[in-house]
Design a protein around this motif. Structure first.
Motif, PDB file in Angstrom:
ATOM      1  N   GLY A  99      19.025  35.870  59.146  1.00 53.59           N
ATOM      2  CA  GLY A  99      18.640  33.955  59.762  1.00 53.59           C
ATOM      3  C   GLY A  99      19.897  33.263  60.579  1.00 53.59           C
ATOM      4  N   LYS A 100      20.911  34.133  59.282  1.00 54.28           N
ATOM      5  CA  LYS A 100      22.133  33.170  59.284  1.00 54.28           C
ATOM      6  C   LYS A 100      23.029  33.117  60.587  1.00 54.28           C
ATOM      7  CE  LYS A 100      25.409  33.170  55.728  1.00 54.28           C
ATOM      8  NZ  LYS A 100      26.650  33.317  54.626  1.00 54.28           N
ATOM      9  N   VAL A 101      23.196  35.045  60.703  1.00 54.77           N
ATOM     10  CA  VAL A 101      24.334  35.472  60.819  1.00 54.77           C
ATOM     11  C   VAL A 101      23.265  34.758  62.478  1.00 54.77           C
ATOM     12  CG1 VAL A 101      24.759  38.294  62.371  1.00 54.77           C
ATOM     13  CG2 VAL A 101      24.936  37.489  59.736  1.00 54.77           C
ATOM     14  N   MET A 102      21.786  35.381  63.317  1.00 52.42           N
ATOM     15  CA  MET A 102      21.674  35.199  64.265  1.00 52.42           C
ATOM     16  C   MET A 102      21.698  33.625  64.806  1.00 52.42           C
ATOM     17  SD  MET A 102      20.172  38.351  65.085  1.00 52.42           S
ATOM     18  CE  MET A 102      19.327  37.894  67.061  1.00 52.42           C
ATOM     19  N   ALA A 103      21.400  33.109  63.420  1.00 54.25           N
ATOM     20  CA  ALA A 103      22.086  31.417  64.200  1.00 54.25           C
ATOM     21  C   ALA A 103      22.993  31.043  64.364  1.00 54.25           C
ATOM     22  CB  ALA A 103      21.288  30.265  63.221  1.00 54.25           C
ATOM     23  N   ILE A 104      23.621  31.984  64.522  1.00 60.51           N
ATOM     24  CA  ILE A 104      24.974  31.863  65.153  1.00 60.51           C
ATOM     25  C   ILE A 104      25.861  32.223  66.760  1.00 60.51           C
ATOM     26  CG2 ILE A 104      27.676  31.972  64.741  1.00 60.51           C
ATOM     27  CD1 ILE A 104      27.906  31.749  61.253  1.00 60.51           C
ATOM     28  N   LEU A 105      24.768  33.247  66.313  1.00 55.41           N
ATOM     29  CA  LEU A 105      24.653  34.847  67.634  1.00 55.41           C
ATOM     30  C   LEU A 105      23.621  34.052  68.937  1.00 55.41           C
ATOM     31  CD1 LEU A 105      24.217  37.999  65.780  1.00 55.41           C
ATOM     32  CD2 LEU A 105      26.505  37.320  67.670  1.00 55.41           C
ATOM     33  N   LYS A 106      22.751  33.649  68.495  1.00 61.05           N
ATOM     34  CA  LYS A 106      22.385  33.063  69.262  1.00 61.05           C
ATOM     35  C   LYS A 106      22.505  31.975  70.405  1.00 61.05           C
ATOM     36  CE  LYS A 106      16.806  33.229  69.117  1.00 61.05           C
ATOM     37  NZ  LYS A 106      16.128  33.092  68.630  1.00 61.05           N
ATOM     38  N   PRO A 107      22.606  30.880  70.642  1.00 60.96           N
ATOM     39  CA  PRO A 107      23.397  30.157  70.975  1.00 60.96           C
ATOM     40  C   PRO A 107      24.866  30.700  72.515  1.00 60.96           C
ATOM     41  CG  PRO A 107      24.267  29.352  69.250  1.00 60.96           C
ATOM     42  CD  PRO A 107      23.441  30.628  69.047  1.00 60.96           C
ATOM     43  N   GLN A 108      24.853  31.610  71.109  1.00 62.18           N
ATOM     44  CA  GLN A 108      26.969  31.961  72.191  1.00 62.18           C
ATOM     45  C   GLN A 108      26.099  33.267  72.987  1.00 62.18           C
ATOM     46  OE1 GLN A 108      29.049  34.013  69.437  1.00 62.18           O
ATOM     47  NE2 GLN A 108      29.814  32.428  68.368  1.00 62.18           N
ATOM     48  N   ILE A 109      24.598  34.264  72.609  1.00 63.67           N
ATOM     49  CA  ILE A 109      24.085  35.395  73.200  1.00 63.67           C
ATOM     50  C   ILE A 109      23.268  34.929  74.911  1.00 63.67           C
ATOM     51  CG2 ILE A 109      24.945  36.884  71.890  1.00 63.67           C
ATOM     52  CD1 ILE A 109      21.983  37.336  71.056  1.00 63.67           C
ATOM     53  N   GLN A 110      23.052  33.314  74.616  1.00 64.74           N
ATOM     54  CA  GLN A 110      21.544  33.136  75.718  1.00 64.74           C
ATOM     55  C   GLN A 110      22.078  33.160  76.840  1.00 64.74           C
ATOM     56  OE1 GLN A 110      18.929  31.673  73.994  1.00 64.74           O
ATOM     57  NE2 GLN A 110      17.909  31.843  75.321  1.00 64.74           N
ATOM     58  N   SER A 157      19.695  41.583  67.753  1.00 66.77           N
ATOM     59  CA  SER A 157      18.722  41.692  66.422  1.00 66.77           C
ATOM     60  C   SER A 157      18.670  42.907  65.613  1.00 66.77           C
ATOM     61  CB  SER A 157      18.090  40.654  65.849  1.00 66.77           C
ATOM     62  OG  SER A 157      16.978  41.253  66.444  1.00 66.77           O
ATOM     63  N   GLY A 158      18.832  43.454  66.504  1.00 63.82           N
ATOM     64  CA  GLY A 158      18.782  45.412  65.931  1.00 63.82           C
ATOM     65  C   GLY A 158      19.983  45.554  65.561  1.00 63.82           C
ATOM     66  N   LEU A 159      21.034  45.101  66.304  1.00 65.57           N
ATOM     67  CA  LEU A 159      22.408  45.156  66.546  1.00 65.57           C
ATOM     68  C   LEU A 159      22.631  44.855  64.765  1.00 65.57           C
ATOM     69  CD1 LEU A 159      25.087  44.755  69.450  1.00 65.57           C
ATOM     70  CD2 LEU A 159      24.772  47.145  68.324  1.00 65.57           C
TER      71      LEU A 159
END
Length: 149
Positions: A121-132, A141-143
């Motif tokens: 969750g922590k990793v996805m929270a940081i990634l999401k805005p960067q990949i939007q 999330s599979g990666l």
């Protein structure tokens, strides 16, 4: 954060009107009416990040529709959806390559100190805005799972 993306879309609508580009204008109006609907419903001004999220969702919805239309042998409807996708994607940033995504995932895992699936969750929270708008969140999330698992 600026609201430049919405201005860009509004400008594109004016250009499409001047150029009498009916299909393009229709697709842009769909985008703007969706943005307006969200702003009215939620009583907020959309920032670029949120506009990207909306555009991303609109592309996904159209991809789903294309699949359904193709299965129903309605190619003319599928083509209309594809044309809309192309207009919407013009406002999205360039998609990230697999290599770029892998590098981002590795960097975020390192930066966040993530060690196991509990940190997903922590990793996805940081990634999401960067990949939007630049990558499929499900695939990313599979990666992340593969790297943490």
């Amino acid at each position: 954060m600026s609201h430049t993306l919405k201005k860009q879309i509004t400008e594109a609508m004016k250009e499409a009107m001047r150029a009498k580009a009916k299909e393009r204008l229709g697709a842009i109006r769909l985008i703007l009416s969706e943005l307006k609907r969200i702003e009215v419903d939620e009583r907020i001004e959309l920032d670029d990040a949120r506009v990207l999220a909306v555009l991303d969702k609109m592309v996904k919805q159209r991809r789903d529709s294309i699949t359904q239309y193709e299965n129903a042998d309605r190619s003319e409807l599928a083509e209309k959806e594809q044309a809309e996708i192309e207009v919407i994607q013009a406002f999205l940033p360039a998609p990230l390559s697999d290599a770029e995504l892998a590098d981002m995932v590795t960097a975020v895992i390192a930066e966040s100190g993530a060690e196991s699936m509990r940190d997903m969750g922590k990793v996805m929270a940081i990634l999401k805005p960067q990949i939007q708008g630049r990558a499929d969140v499900g695939a990313v999330s599979g990666l992340v799972k593969a790297k943490l698992g």
